[in-house]
Every structure is written in C-alpha cells, then in structure tokens.
Design a protein around this motif. Sequence first.
Motif, mmCIF file in Angstrom:
data_model
loop_
_atom_site.group_PDB
_atom_site.id
_atom_site.type_symbol
_atom_site.label_atom_id
_atom_site.label_comp_id
_atom_site.label_asym_id
_atom_site.label_seq_id
_atom_site.Cartn_x
_atom_site.Cartn_y
_atom_site.Cartn_z
ATOM 1 N N GLU A 433 13.271 -7.113 1.308
ATOM 2 C CA GLU A 433 11.893 -7.300 1.762
ATOM 3 C C GLU A 433 10.950 -6.376 1.005
ATOM 4 O O GLU A 433 9.867 -6.791 0.563
ATOM 5 C CB GLU A 433 11.796 -7.036 3.268
ATOM 6 C CG GLU A 433 10.396 -7.235 3.836
ATOM 7 C CD GLU A 433 10.327 -6.965 5.326
ATOM 8 O OE1 GLU A 433 9.222 -6.637 5.800
ATOM 9 O OE2 GLU A 433 11.365 -7.090 6.008
ATOM 10 N N ASP A 434 11.350 -5.097 0.839
ATOM 11 C CA ASP A 434 10.502 -4.151 0.112
ATOM 12 C C ASP A 434 10.333 -4.586 -1.347
ATOM 13 O O ASP A 434 9.237 -4.483 -1.917
ATOM 14 C CB ASP A 434 11.108 -2.747 0.168
ATOM 15 C CG ASP A 434 10.997 -2.134 1.563
ATOM 16 O OD1 ASP A 434 10.238 -2.686 2.389
ATOM 17 O OD2 ASP A 434 11.676 -1.135 1.831
ATOM 18 N N ARG A 437 7.877 -7.517 -1.378
ATOM 19 C CA ARG A 437 6.500 -7.070 -1.090
ATOM 20 C C ARG A 437 5.915 -6.327 -2.295
ATOM 21 O O ARG A 437 4.743 -6.518 -2.645
ATOM 22 C CB ARG A 437 6.493 -6.160 0.137
ATOM 23 C CG ARG A 437 6.736 -6.886 1.458
ATOM 24 C CD ARG A 437 6.637 -5.922 2.634
ATOM 25 N NE ARG A 437 6.935 -6.570 3.895
ATOM 26 C CZ ARG A 437 6.049 -7.252 4.615
ATOM 27 N NH1 ARG A 437 4.804 -7.378 4.172
ATOM 28 N NH2 ARG A 437 6.386 -7.806 5.761
ATOM 29 N N ARG A 438 6.714 -5.479 -2.939
ATOM 30 C CA ARG A 438 6.228 -4.701 -4.083
ATOM 31 C C ARG A 438 5.891 -5.626 -5.257
ATOM 32 O O ARG A 438 4.818 -5.502 -5.877
ATOM 33 C CB ARG A 438 7.288 -3.674 -4.489
ATOM 34 C CG ARG A 438 6.804 -2.661 -5.510
ATOM 35 C CD ARG A 438 7.884 -1.660 -5.860
ATOM 36 N NE ARG A 438 8.279 -0.869 -4.710
ATOM 37 C CZ ARG A 438 9.451 -0.959 -4.084
ATOM 38 N NH1 ARG A 438 10.355 -1.834 -4.491
ATOM 39 N NH2 ARG A 438 9.733 -0.180 -3.059
ATOM 40 N N ALA A 441 2.781 -7.791 -4.418
ATOM 41 C CA ALA A 441 1.536 -7.021 -4.447
ATOM 42 C C ALA A 441 1.101 -6.726 -5.879
ATOM 43 O O ALA A 441 -0.086 -6.840 -6.214
ATOM 44 C CB ALA A 441 1.717 -5.717 -3.664
ATOM 45 N N TYR A 478 -4.156 -4.437 -1.445
ATOM 46 C CA TYR A 478 -2.794 -4.509 -1.982
ATOM 47 C C TYR A 478 -2.241 -3.141 -2.343
ATOM 48 O O TYR A 478 -1.036 -2.896 -2.248
ATOM 49 C CB TYR A 478 -2.759 -5.453 -3.189
ATOM 50 C CG TYR A 478 -2.842 -6.902 -2.784
ATOM 51 C CD1 TYR A 478 -1.733 -7.559 -2.268
ATOM 52 C CD2 TYR A 478 -4.039 -7.605 -2.879
ATOM 53 C CE1 TYR A 478 -1.797 -8.889 -1.878
ATOM 54 C CE2 TYR A 478 -4.117 -8.937 -2.484
ATOM 55 C CZ TYR A 478 -2.999 -9.571 -1.981
ATOM 56 O OH TYR A 478 -3.064 -10.868 -1.583
ATOM 57 N N LYS A 481 -0.747 -1.840 0.707
ATOM 58 C CA LYS A 481 0.575 -2.420 0.963
ATOM 59 C C LYS A 481 1.648 -1.759 0.096
ATOM 60 O O LYS A 481 2.782 -1.552 0.539
ATOM 61 C CB LYS A 481 0.541 -3.934 0.699
ATOM 62 C CG LYS A 481 -0.346 -4.710 1.658
ATOM 63 C CD LYS A 481 -0.323 -6.196 1.390
ATOM 64 C CE LYS A 481 1.008 -6.803 1.808
ATOM 65 N NZ LYS A 481 0.989 -8.282 1.712
ATOM 66 N N GLU A 484 2.713 1.482 1.568
ATOM 67 C CA GLU A 484 3.556 1.315 2.766
ATOM 68 C C GLU A 484 5.032 1.308 2.404
ATOM 69 O O GLU A 484 5.875 1.745 3.191
ATOM 70 C CB GLU A 484 3.195 0.014 3.470
ATOM 71 C CG GLU A 484 1.874 0.052 4.214
ATOM 72 C CD GLU A 484 1.608 -1.256 4.918
ATOM 73 O OE1 GLU A 484 2.466 -2.154 4.843
ATOM 74 O OE2 GLU A 484 0.551 -1.389 5.542
ATOM 75 N N ILE A 485 5.354 0.762 1.226
ATOM 76 C CA ILE A 485 6.769 0.641 0.847
ATOM 77 C C ILE A 485 7.173 1.678 -0.200
ATOM 78 O O ILE A 485 8.225 1.574 -0.814
ATOM 79 C CB ILE A 485 7.079 -0.778 0.319
ATOM 80 C CG1 ILE A 485 6.088 -1.193 -0.772
ATOM 81 C CG2 ILE A 485 7.044 -1.793 1.439
ATOM 82 C CD1 ILE A 485 6.348 -2.570 -1.347
ATOM 83 N N ARG A 542 -0.117 -13.269 11.865
ATOM 84 C CA ARG A 542 0.320 -12.428 10.745
ATOM 85 C C ARG A 542 0.715 -11.034 11.233
ATOM 86 O O ARG A 542 1.737 -10.480 10.826
ATOM 87 C CB ARG A 542 -0.817 -12.324 9.728
ATOM 88 C CG ARG A 542 -0.550 -11.309 8.614
ATOM 89 C CD ARG A 542 -1.724 -11.229 7.645
ATOM 90 N NE ARG A 542 -1.473 -10.223 6.643
ATOM 91 C CZ ARG A 542 -1.845 -8.960 6.750
ATOM 92 N NH1 ARG A 542 -2.474 -8.568 7.841
ATOM 93 N NH2 ARG A 542 -1.571 -8.083 5.801
#
Length: 544
Positions: A433-434, A437-438, A441, A478, A481, A484-485, A542
């Motif tokens: 998931e990370d 997402r990375r 973004a 972004y 985001k 966050e990771i 969301r």
Amino acid sequence: MDSIEVVLVMLLAVVASAYIMRLLPRAIPLPLVQIALGALIAAKSSHGVDLEPDLFFLVFLPPLLFLDGWRIPKSGLLRDKGTILELALGLVIFTVVGAGFLIHWLIPAMPLPVAFALAAIISPTDPIAVSSIAANAPIPKRLMHILEGESLLNDASGLVCFRFAVAAALTGTFSLQTAALTFVWLVVAGIGAGVGVTMLVTVVQRWLTRHFGEPAGSPILVNLLLPFGAYLVAERLHASGILAAVAAGVTMSYVELSGHAHASTRIQRSAVWDTVQFALNGVMFVLLGEQLPDIYRGASISLEESGHLNPWWLVVYAFAITAGLLVLRLFWVWASLRLTIFKQTIRHLPRRKINPRLLLATTLAGARGTITLAGVLTLPLVLPDGSPFPARALTIFLACSVILISLLTASIVLPRLLAGMTFPAEPEEQQEEDLARRAAANAAIDAIEKTQIALMESEACVDPDVYPQAAARVISFYEHKLKEIDPESEHAWRKTDYAEKELRLAALDAERRTVFDLARHEQISDAISRKLVREIDLMEARYR
C-alpha cells in the motif's frame, strides 16, 4: 400467499436479518438468522415456493461465482496455488469417494450414484458462510485467502462431480474413459467460454463507448448480464457453465486493471454488486429455511425405504455424514501439511511445525452454504422412465442438514478454538500500500507540473498567474501524502492524519446538515441539494 408475495417477503427477511444481527450475540452467524426467518415464513404461509431446478441454478449461481472470481485476491491465489489446488481438486475427489461410500453404507436403500451425488454436492465449502464466521474468530489473513481460493475452485469441481453422479443415476451407467474426456471438455470449453465472452463484451463495449459515448447505467447492466451470458454460452456448448462464470469473473478482474471504466461507473457498479451479493446470498439461506418443513416431510417418507420408521434416524444420518466430512477433511489437511513439510526438508528450508489448533480451525472452517443448497435443489424430479428420482427428498434433507450442522459447529467452536491466539504480523500488505501511494503521488505531482505548463501555453489561457497558484495548492496535497508514508516521520504523520480525518468528518457532517436544512426551507432546489450531498458523501466515503 402467492409465490411473488413470498419472494418479496423473503427479500424483506434478508433486510431484517441484517438488523437482527445487531441485537444478537456476535457468535451467531448471519446465515443461521436468515434460515430461522425462512422457517418463520414457511410457518406463516399457506404454500411455499415451487422451485424449478434449472431456473433456480441459472438465477443464483452465475452472479455469485462471477463475483467470487472477480474479487478474490489474485496474489494470494497464485502464491498458495499448490495448497489451494490440493484442497479444491484433490480434497473434493477424496470427499466424493470417501463420503459416497460412507453414505451408501449408512443408507443401503440410497443407490450408490445418488450417494456419490450427495457427497459431491456437500464437498464444496462456502466463502460467505466462512467470512460470516471469521468476523468473530481471529482467522489469519493468509488462511482466509486459502479458504477463499479453495471455495472458488471447489465450487466448480464439486458441481462437475455432482453432474457426473446425477447422469449416472439417470442412465444407470458410468464409463471412466467417457467421464474423463467429458471432464476435460467441460473444463477447457467452460473456461474458454467465460474468457471469450468477457473479452468479446469488453471489446464491443469499448468500441461503442469510443464512438457513441457511455449511456448512464448501461455499463453496469452489461456487467450484471455478463455472468449469465458466459453461463448460457457454455451450456450451449455442453461445457461447464459454472466454470464459465468463474472464468468470466477472473477475466473481469484483469480487464478492470486497464482502467477504461469511468470513476462514477466503478463507484455505482461496486454498490450494485454489493447489493446483489447480499440479496442473493440472503435469499438462498431464507429459501433454505422456507423449504425445510417440506424437505423434512419428504425425507421422513423416504426414510421408510431405508427400513427405519423412527424420524430420529434422520438426525443420526445428518450428524454421521457431517462427522465423516470433518474426518476426511482433517486427514487431507494433515496429509497436505506433512507433504509441505517434507518438501521443505528436501529443499533445506526452515521447517515449520504443525499447529494443532490451526489444523482444527482449517478443518472446521470448511462450512457448507449456498452452493450446496443451489446444487442439491437441482436434482431431477423424475428418471427418464417417469419414475420418481430415488431418495430425492432424503438427499436434499441431508445436504441441508450438513449446511446447518457445519455452520453451527464452526460458529460455536472456531471462536473458542482460536481465542487468545496471536499470529505474526503480515507487513506485505502495508508495504504494498505504501509503495502504491508513494508511486501514485509522485506520478500525480509530475502530471500536475506538465499539465500546468501545457495550460499556460495554450491559446485558451486567460490568466497565466492562476495556474502556478493552483498547482502549488494541489502539489502540497500530494506532498502531504508522501510525508504520511515517510518511514522517518510515519508515526507522527499517522497520528496527525487520524486527527485530521476526524475533523474533516465533523466538517462534512455539518456541511451536509446545512445543505439539507436549506433544501427543507426551499432556499435551494432539490437538484442542487442532491448534487452537493453526493459530493459530500463521496468525500466522507474516502475518509471512512
């Protein structure tokens, strides 16, 4: 009560079951509540629903199997394909042979082909029943993936074996060579029909969308009709419609990765399919409860043919067959684990010990459900010569009893068996998931920068100063985001993100209440109210 009224009452019972579940202890699975409501409907109605076997099979099975094939995690399916195939194919054949002879030994009056048919239809496990039970038991995710993959494939293998057994009961003959050739054709042509129909429909739909646009609701309706189309094409080819529906679902999951569907279509389609799945599975169990009184009466009459007059023998048969299934499954799972350990020893890999509690959990988690019910109700009413199908009512009763007993056993024993167990963390999902997402973004930031330049250089650009400001606002979202990771600041950002989520949800709730209040006082139109509330709802979905 007319049949159509009974169907409507059943749908209401499915809705009621979801609310009743919130009032009952969590250890009670949803299917049992729905079965009880079905029995209540039978007690209050003057006559039940007369089921047409082929129509029943067509209406219920293709969409459920299609959805299972579409949504099952493919990574887990491929990772544990060896274990899944051992359970889905090897265990089914082992169960058909072992349970078939056991049933014929218990009930000599039941012909051997009918006993094999019963063994075949009670061999598939049910993912919905297992998921309902797993909500109250800490079943490891990997084991759940294996159980889901097993149930997806053993539906097809169990129903194919069931078809052979019924054909042998109807004709009185069975040829291993013919059965083997027929099995190959059923599998190859069935899978081919499912893949072919899905790809053909996808190509045609994309061409129509490209040339004429996409009418609202049309893609969703086509998607709902797809499993029925694959099933009917396969049946016309005398192949397995069940495998066609499964193959269509698996193919659809790969077609979906192309990303051609509109975002609004995906959102609406997901909601529609969730409703269809909930309704069909619920109606199946409610229907089981509604049919139970007639099934019991018919089974009591069939019992006399076995030489027993006491109806308690029905209970003995049901528990004996269920116990036999558990023993067969326990032996097969244990043998499969021993084989896995032996392979690890040969490859000089670290050996893992067999956890007895997990071994028993895997055995008990094989609860039966909708596929068993749908299949057994398709038993022919008469033989080719016009005489009644032997022990049909008794066969249906025993299959339904196995469903009930397996559900009760799993719901009572599994939570207690796995209580207090801790399982190693599975970091793969979070890492994947990370990673996604990375990457997403970073791709979004690149796209914003390129689009900003293109818009500023276009002839339609009125105010070039607007785009850098807008781009900076979107890019900051972004960048947030990405932080966050970031492993170095992940913990702090996770806490901040949680706090921000709660604040945003409170704000969205206030927005929605204000919009509704304005609409109630006729300060804005209903159309504007629906538009704004839909935007707010999507934002809330969301964050939730």
